[in-house]
Every structure is written in structure tokens, then in C-alpha cells.
Design a protein around this motif. Structure first.
Motif, PDB file in Angstrom:
ATOM      1  N   TYR A 174       0.776  -1.294  -0.041  1.00  0.00           N
ATOM      2  CA  TYR A 174      -0.195   0.012   0.094  1.00  0.00           C
ATOM      3  C   TYR A 174       0.861   1.190   0.020  1.00  0.00           C
ATOM      4  O   TYR A 174       0.257   2.287  -0.154  1.00  0.00           O
ATOM      5  CB  TYR A 174      -0.996  -0.139   1.229  1.00  0.00           C
ATOM      6  N   GLY A 175       2.138   1.193   0.246  1.00  0.00           N
ATOM      7  CA  GLY A 175       3.039   2.444   0.171  1.00  0.00           C
ATOM      8  C   GLY A 175       2.669   3.108   1.476  1.00  0.00           C
ATOM      9  O   GLY A 175       3.251   2.448   2.647  1.00  0.00           O
ATOM     10  N   PRO A 176       2.096   4.208   1.873  1.00  0.00           N
ATOM     11  CA  PRO A 176       1.958   4.669   3.169  1.00  0.00           C
ATOM     12  C   PRO A 176       0.950   4.037   3.958  1.00  0.00           C
ATOM     13  O   PRO A 176       0.020   3.961   3.224  1.00  0.00           O
ATOM     14  CB  PRO A 176       1.658   6.098   2.770  1.00  0.00           C
ATOM     15  N   ILE A 177       1.310   3.515   4.825  1.00  0.00           N
ATOM     16  CA  ILE A 177       0.104   3.019   5.842  1.00  0.00           C
ATOM     17  C   ILE A 177      -0.102   3.630   7.325  1.00  0.00           C
ATOM     18  O   ILE A 177       0.877   4.455   7.686  1.00  0.00           O
ATOM     19  CB  ILE A 177       0.578   1.400   5.937  1.00  0.00           C
ATOM     20  N   ILE A 178      -0.821   2.966   8.078  1.00  0.00           N
ATOM     21  CA  ILE A 178      -0.883   3.564   9.281  1.00  0.00           C
ATOM     22  C   ILE A 178       0.014   2.551  10.516  1.00  0.00           C
ATOM     23  O   ILE A 178      -0.073   1.363  10.342  1.00  0.00           O
ATOM     24  CB  ILE A 178      -2.325   3.426   9.962  1.00  0.00           C
ATOM     25  N   ILE A 179       0.765   3.377  11.163  1.00  0.00           N
ATOM     26  CA  ILE A 179       1.497   2.743  12.026  1.00  0.00           C
ATOM     27  C   ILE A 179       1.059   2.545  13.252  1.00  0.00           C
ATOM     28  O   ILE A 179       0.514   3.332  13.880  1.00  0.00           O
ATOM     29  CB  ILE A 179       3.021   3.719  12.413  1.00  0.00           C
ATOM     30  N   ASN A 180       0.810   1.067  13.603  1.00  0.00           N
ATOM     31  CA  ASN A 180      -0.066   0.850  14.812  1.00  0.00           C
ATOM     32  C   ASN A 180       0.667   0.132  15.905  1.00  0.00           C
ATOM     33  O   ASN A 180       1.226  -0.920  16.072  1.00  0.00           O
ATOM     34  CB  ASN A 180      -1.030  -0.147  14.338  1.00  0.00           C
ATOM     35  N   ASP A 181       1.354   1.225  16.571  1.00  0.00           N
ATOM     36  CA  ASP A 181       2.379   0.601  17.571  1.00  0.00           C
ATOM     37  C   ASP A 181       2.069   0.237  18.806  1.00  0.00           C
ATOM     38  O   ASP A 181       2.895  -0.460  19.747  1.00  0.00           O
ATOM     39  CB  ASP A 181       3.721   1.869  17.775  1.00  0.00           C
ATOM     40  N   GLU A 182       0.995   0.786  19.310  1.00  0.00           N
ATOM     41  CA  GLU A 182       0.511   0.536  20.708  1.00  0.00           C
ATOM     42  C   GLU A 182      -0.992   0.517  20.806  1.00  0.00           C
ATOM     43  O   GLU A 182      -1.724   0.952  20.100  1.00  0.00           O
ATOM     44  CB  GLU A 182       1.175   1.326  21.783  1.00  0.00           C
ATOM     45  N   ASN A 183      -1.647  -0.170  21.967  1.00  0.00           N
ATOM     46  CA  ASN A 183      -2.987  -0.202  22.172  1.00  0.00           C
ATOM     47  C   ASN A 183      -3.442   1.200  22.513  1.00  0.00           C
ATOM     48  O   ASN A 183      -2.824   2.057  23.148  1.00  0.00           O
ATOM     49  CB  ASN A 183      -3.178  -0.995  23.150  1.00  0.00           C
ATOM     50  N   ILE A 184      -4.805   1.261  22.161  1.00  0.00           N
ATOM     51  CA  ILE A 184      -5.354   2.710  22.447  1.00  0.00           C
ATOM     52  C   ILE A 184      -6.532   2.477  23.232  1.00  0.00           C
ATOM     53  O   ILE A 184      -7.394   1.450  23.200  1.00  0.00           O
ATOM     54  CB  ILE A 184      -5.902   3.481  21.093  1.00  0.00           C
ATOM     55  N   PRO A 185      -6.713   3.051  24.550  1.00  0.00           N
ATOM     56  CA  PRO A 185      -7.881   2.791  25.478  1.00  0.00           C
ATOM     57  C   PRO A 185      -9.005   3.291  25.138  1.00  0.00           C
ATOM     58  O   PRO A 185      -9.057   4.149  24.059  1.00  0.00           O
ATOM     59  CB  PRO A 185      -7.186   3.548  26.915  1.00  0.00           C
ATOM     60  N   VAL A 186     -10.116   2.831  25.442  1.00  0.00           N
ATOM     61  CA  VAL A 186     -11.352   3.124  25.175  1.00  0.00           C
ATOM     62  C   VAL A 186     -11.690   4.697  25.362  1.00  0.00           C
ATOM     63  O   VAL A 186     -12.552   5.225  24.842  1.00  0.00           O
ATOM     64  CB  VAL A 186     -12.490   2.382  25.838  1.00  0.00           C
ATOM     65  N   SER A 187     -11.156   5.131  26.489  1.00  0.00           N
ATOM     66  CA  SER A 187     -11.455   6.711  26.926  1.00  0.00           C
ATOM     67  C   SER A 187     -10.519   7.548  25.894  1.00  0.00           C
ATOM     68  O   SER A 187     -10.579   8.720  26.079  1.00  0.00           O
ATOM     69  CB  SER A 187     -10.825   6.770  28.232  1.00  0.00           C
TER      70      SER A 187
END
Length: 631
Positions: free
Chosen positions: A153-166
């Protein structure tokens, strides 16, 4: 393992529009706590992280390029649709972003890696060195999945850590990162992981990530980052993020090749440390054939099919995958009522033409080889007995070729060493013409081109004498072999210097020597109409690229190599050809007519096919995302 994986997926199934690529932690973690309650449960979660690896030999590379042509009943396969130019934004084929239409949910794999890394510290009954190993494995897998996505895809979303619900809404609606940021992230994360990866593993753990695997794959990442698609590519001028920054680097940076050289040297050192070496024909011992040429062909097949051989850096733990590839690659060698082999993995004529002459140069460069009459018929003599059935006719294309041609490709009237016959004077011969036992039978069980990838069938894999069953010898299908790494190193060296150095020739010649060929300089000086070709950077680039396309035929790298070299538009807009296998007239004259089977298309709108499209719904649901150019 599957129950745990599915449980985690259910826990993450929340309603945010970006749920497909972000890991949002639910409030109630009781069940996930159970996953990390002890060592055994945590190890299962680590295996879940591994489960998202695309299986080589059956992934996007198998049918989406120009190596294979399946029978028409496979025309709706995702890969075939891509090859024919039918990729789309409605429901993209091999959608690894969302996990649809043949693609796995790679962002889900990243989420599982993040979860593992964040929680493995809580497990008590585990030794510290093992915890460090496991964290390193999860980091490497996370980096690799980001690389795999960026390569598509070329540029992608870096998903490095979990994100809390809040978390605030803007944290759940991300933008794609630039190619520079993604590759730097991947390389840095691999650098974090590599020191804590195990040097080697006991036999029961093969398939897991070691230091040799980590450094070798990092070398591949560095080479990709330095290659034309991602290094100063003018195609994507104007493709920018919300701040106006280009998603692709528009200025060529030669230092990236120097970094790739270093990465390759580190990988070669790690492979040397555990004794990896090119698998040589002399290592084939069960039993040794009577003739040197048959031994050479047998040994060359062993470089892929010999289980866990000295050349394998990284192989698929899905050993059963090699069974599937073998049954699709093996022709019917004798008449029988049943059909235990599928025989439908047809190599294209383009692949048959790319192999060298016996003099080690391209067939259109060797003045002693009759290129213009390559499709005309010739009768084999006893001098041809190791390659073609004596007294029988086949095309000139099948004579006087390099040993890898005969080791890797099967064709009508060609010899077949194996399937219970392991002596030179007792070979099988493929009979693939109309009304012969190796010809077209059922709709899905024939080679549409007349060629089979012999290189994937273990010599001792055998169809029983009554044709009732096929007994394949399992082997790990390669993600990466040492030959691949050596050729990457030669490429990086060539690109980082003004003219080819002695090391460039050395590492290409290692592969050629194993294949029974003379070195590059001697071969081109003595046998090519372009004798100066290896002396220039541009000429040597062409030689290295062709060497990769030959040596790694059918294993997957070709698909990605043509893209990173920006050569896919040149290669993949040509007709797919084969012999007249569907003829209902007996004889060589009708069989040996060149037929156009498909008109593959690439880059219908400028060069859009170099990148995968994002699904339209993904763009609608997440306004911060933008579509790839041309889509």
C-alpha cells in the motif's frame, strides 16, 4: 490456539470506523488476563502472533504475476483477477488491510503482537531469557507485518500501541504515515528485536524467528527501501498528506544502498555463525546418480525441496503447504485410472525463455543459439538423453539450456528424475500431447502452458504404481534462501558503487557456480553479443536482476522485485503464452504452436497498479484516509 485467537478478536470488535487497524482495549480485561495467566497460555498467544504470516507458495505472489497460468476454471481466483487487470476499489483482491477477498487481517496480527508485548511482563512462570526471546519475536513479527503492508500500500498507518477506550476521537482516526516514516519504523523495530532473537533453535521449533532470519529479512527491507519504487520515485509527485508532505520521498538517496549493504553483511555474518551455506549438488546422497549432469539436476532441486537443508534461512512451518504445491506441480508420468496429482501449476513460456543457454547468457544474446527459430521442432539424439527423450521431437527452446532449466522446469518429452526412478538410464519422460497420459484431462487438472515447476517436487515424492495415491516428501516452503540473500547483497553493492566491484561478481558467481555455470565475466566475454555488459553498473544491474528472476522462479520474490525495480509495467503488460495444450489433434506439429492464453494488464491508469487500492468503504468510514493515486 484458534479459540484464544477468536476470543481476542471478539473482545476487540468495537464500533469505531477504524476498528480494522487499531487495537482498542475494552474496559473488562478478565478474559485476556487468563491468556497471560501462565507460560503455556502466553506461548499460545505468541503462536497466534505467528498465525498471520502469509503462507509462501499460495499467497498473493502465486498467481498475481506472470509466472503461472492456471486452467480457466481458476479465472475467478483473486490472483488471476489481479493479473488480468481487474483489481478494484469496491472489494479489492488480496485485501490485507481489511482481511478480505483472499487477504488476511494483517492489522489484527499487529494488534495481537501489541497485546503480547504489553502483557508478557505479567507472566510469572517464565525464565527471563525466554521472555526476552518472545518479546523479540513479537516485535519482529509486528515490524514484518508493517513492512508487508507498506510493500503493498505504500504509506500505511503505524499501529505501535494499544489505544484505551477513553482515548480522544482524533486518536482513533489516524492518518497514513509517509513511506520514510514507515520504513524507518520497521528498521528500528527490527534493530530492537534482533539482539534478543535466539541464534538457533532445536528442530521442534523450526519456523520461529532466529537472529539469521531477523537480519536477513531486515536486509530485504533495507533493499526495498533503497529501490526505485520507494527511493526518489517521481510517479507519486502530488500524493501528499494533510500537511502537504509527500507520502513518497521524491529525491533519490544513494545512502540507502550503503545502508542496505551493511544490513546484508550483518545477515550474511549471522547465517555464517550458524553454518548456513549454499546447498551443493555434492550434498545429494540418496542415492547418487550415475552421471554428473543428473547429479547436478538432482542437487539443484534439493536446494528447495530437501527439508531444512543448509541453504534455508526461513521456511514455512506449514509443512503441509509443500504437499499442495507438489501435487499441483507434478505432471502425470504414466497411465492410470485415477488422478492423485492435480498438475495445474503451469509455468508460462516467458519463464521458460528467461533461463540462460548452456553458456550462461540470455538466449537472445548467445550467437551460437538460434533464438529466431526457438519454437521450431528438433529431434533428440542420444546426446540429449539427460534432458530430452531420444528419438522424440520437441521445440528448439528445450535444447542447449543451462542446468537450472532442466532441474526447475518440466516439459513435453523432457526427462523426469525421481518418482521411484533414480538411475540415469531409467528416467521418466513427460508425454503431454493430445490423448497422452500427461495431457489435458479434467477441467482443473492440467498445465495450461505445457510447463510444470519441477523444482517444487521432491525427488522421492511418488505416485503409487496403481495411481491410487500420491506420497509427497514434506519440506518447509522457503520464505528466504541464502541464494536470495547473496543476490540482494550483490545488488546493494552494485548500486552503491560507480562500477561493479569484485564482490559483486563474487556473490553472483557463487550462485552461478552452484548451477554449473561459468562466472559472469567469462560467460559474457566468451559467449555474448554484449561482452562489456558486466563491466558497467547498468549492465550488471540487468544481470543481477535476471539472475534473481531465474534462481528464485516460482518462490515469490519476482512479484515484489518487479515492483520495487519499477519494471512491473514493462513485464506485466505482455501476453501470457504457452503451447497449444488444448488441441484435439495428435502430434507434435499441432502441440508446438505458441498460443496467447491471457492478455495481462498492469497500470491501466498511469502506474496505479504498483500500489494496492484501499476499499472504498474504508475511505468513506475513515475520512482521514486518502486513496492511492489512480484508484
Amino acid at each position: 490456539m484458534k479459540k484464544i485467537k477468536y476470543l481476542i478478536v471478539m473482545l476487540f470488535a468495537i464500533t469505531y470506523s477504524c476498528q480494522d487497524y487499531l487495537d482498542v482495549i475494552p474496559d473488562n480485561l478478565a478474559t485476556i488476563d487468563d491468556v497471560f495467566a501462565n507460560r503455556a497460555a502466553a506461548e499460545k498467544q505468541l503462536y497466534t502472533c505467528y498465525s498471520y504470516l502469509p503462507v509462501p507458495g499460495s499467497d498473493v505472489t502465486a498467481e498475481s504475476g506472470d509466472e503461472l497460468a492456471r486452467p480457466q476454471v481458476f479465472d475467478n481466483n483473486p490472483g488471476v483477477r489481479i493479473a488480468k487487470g481487474f483489481q478494484n476499489t469496491n472489494n479489492p483482491y488480496f485485501n490485507f488491510w481489511n482481511g478480505n477477498n483472499g487477504g488476511t487481517r494483517m492489522y489484527e496480527g499487529i494488534r495481537n503482537c501489541n497485546l503480547f508485548i504489553s502483557r508478557i511482563g505479567e507472566v510469572q512462570d517464565i525464565q527471563e531469557f525466554e521472555r526476552e526471546n518472545w518479546i523479540a519475536e513479537a516485535k519482529f513479527l509486528k515490524a514484518y507485518y508493517h513492512f508487508y503492508l507498506s510493500r503493498m500500500y505504500g504509506p500505511i498507518i503505524i499501529n505501535d500501541e494499544n489505544i484505551p477506550v477513553s482515548a480522544a476521537t482524533d486518536a482513533i482516526a489516524p492518518e497514513r504515515s509517509t513511506v520514510e516514516d514507515v520504513f524507518n519504523y520497521v528498521l528500528n523495530l527490527m534493530d530492537e528485536a534482533i539482539p534478543d532473537l535466539p541464534v538457533s533453535l532445536e528442530a521442534t521449533k523450526f519456523g520461529k524467528i532466529t537472529k539469521a532470519i531477523g537480519t536477513s529479512v531486515k536486509a530485504r527491507v533495507a533493499i526495498t527501501y533503497a529501490s526505485p519504487l520507494f527511493n526518489g520515485n517521481p510517479i507519486y509527485t502530488g500524493f501528499v498528506n494533510s500537511e502537504g508532505a509527500p507520502f513518497f520521498p521524491l529525491t533519490y538517496d544513494e545512502s540507502k544502498w550503503a545502508d542496505a549493504v551493511t544490513a546484508c553483511e550483518e545477515a550474511i555474518e549471522a547465517c555464517d555463525e550458524i553454518g548456513l551455506s549454499l546447498y551443493l549438488p555434492s550434498e545429494y546422497v540418496s542415492p547418487k546418480p550415475q552421471s554428473d549432469i543428473t547429479l547436478l539436476k538432482a542437487g539443484l532441486r534439493g536446494r528447495v525441496t530437501e527439508p531444512w537443508n543448509s541453504e534455508l534461512i526461513w521456511g514455512s512451518a506449514e509443512a503441509a503447504q509443500s504437499n499442495a504445491v507438489q501435487t499441483e506441480s507434478m505432471p502425470k508420468l504414466f497411465p492410470h485410472l485415477r488422478n492423485p496429482v492435480r498438475s495445474n501449476r503451469g509455468l508460462t513460456m516467458r519463464i521458460a525463455e528467461q533461463f540462460y543457454t548452456k553458456n550462461g547468457v540470455p538466449i537472445d544474446e548467445d550467437p551460437t543459439w538460434d533464438f529466431n527459430n526457438r519454437f521450431k521442432l528438433r529431434t533428440a539424439t542420444t546426446e540429449d538423453q539427460y534432458f530430452v527423450q531420444p528419438g522424440q521431437e520437441t521445440a528448439n527452446l528445450h535444447y542447449d539450456r543451462e542446468p537450472r532449466f532442466y532441474a526447475d522446469i518440466s516439459f513435453d518429452r523432457g526427462t523426469w528424475y525421481g518418482n521411484g526412478r533414480e538411475e540415469t538410464d531409467d528416467a521418466w519422460y513427460v508425454n503431454g500431447r493430445f490423448n497422452e497420459y500427461g495431457s489435458r484431462s479434467e477441467a482443473a487438472l492440467w498445465s495450461r502452458t505445457g510447463y510444470f515447476p519441477k523444482k517444487f517436487v521432491h525427488i522421492k515424492s511418488k505416485v503409487n504404481s496403481d495411481g491410487s495415491s500420491f506420497a509427497p516428501i514434506r519440506y518447509p516452503f522457503p520464505y528466504m534462501r541464502l541464494a536470495d540473500l547473496y543476490l540482494l547483497y550483490a545488488e546493494a553493492l552494485n548500486e552503491s558503487n560507480a562500477t561493479p566491484t569484485s564482490q559483486v561478481y563474487e556473490y553472483v558467481d557463487k550462485i552461478r557456480s552452484r548451477a554449473g555455470l561459468d562466472g559472469v565475466i567469462n560467460s559474457w566475454t566468451n559467449h555474448s553479443i554484449r561482452p562489456d555488459k558486466p563491466t558497467t553498473k547498468e549492465g550488471m544491474r540487468e544481470i543481477i536482476q535476471r539472475e534473481r528472476l531465474i534462481e528464485l522462479t516460482g518462490e515469490g520474490p519476482r512479484f515484489w522485485d518487479l515492483r520495487r525495480w519499477l519494471l512491473a509495467k514493462e513485464f506485466l503488460n505482455k501476453p501470457i503464452r504457452g503451447w497449444n495444450v488444448s488441441t484435439q489433434v495428435a502430434g507434435a506439429e499441432t502441440y508446438y504452436q505458441v498460443k496467447v492464453l491471457n492478455n495481462d494488464k498492469f497500470g491501466n491508469f498511469e502506474e496505479k497498479d504498483y500500489l494496492w487500492p484501499l476499499a472504498t468503504n474504508e475511505i468513506i468510514n475513515t475520512p482521514t484516509l486518502n486513496q492511492n493515486p489512480g484508484w
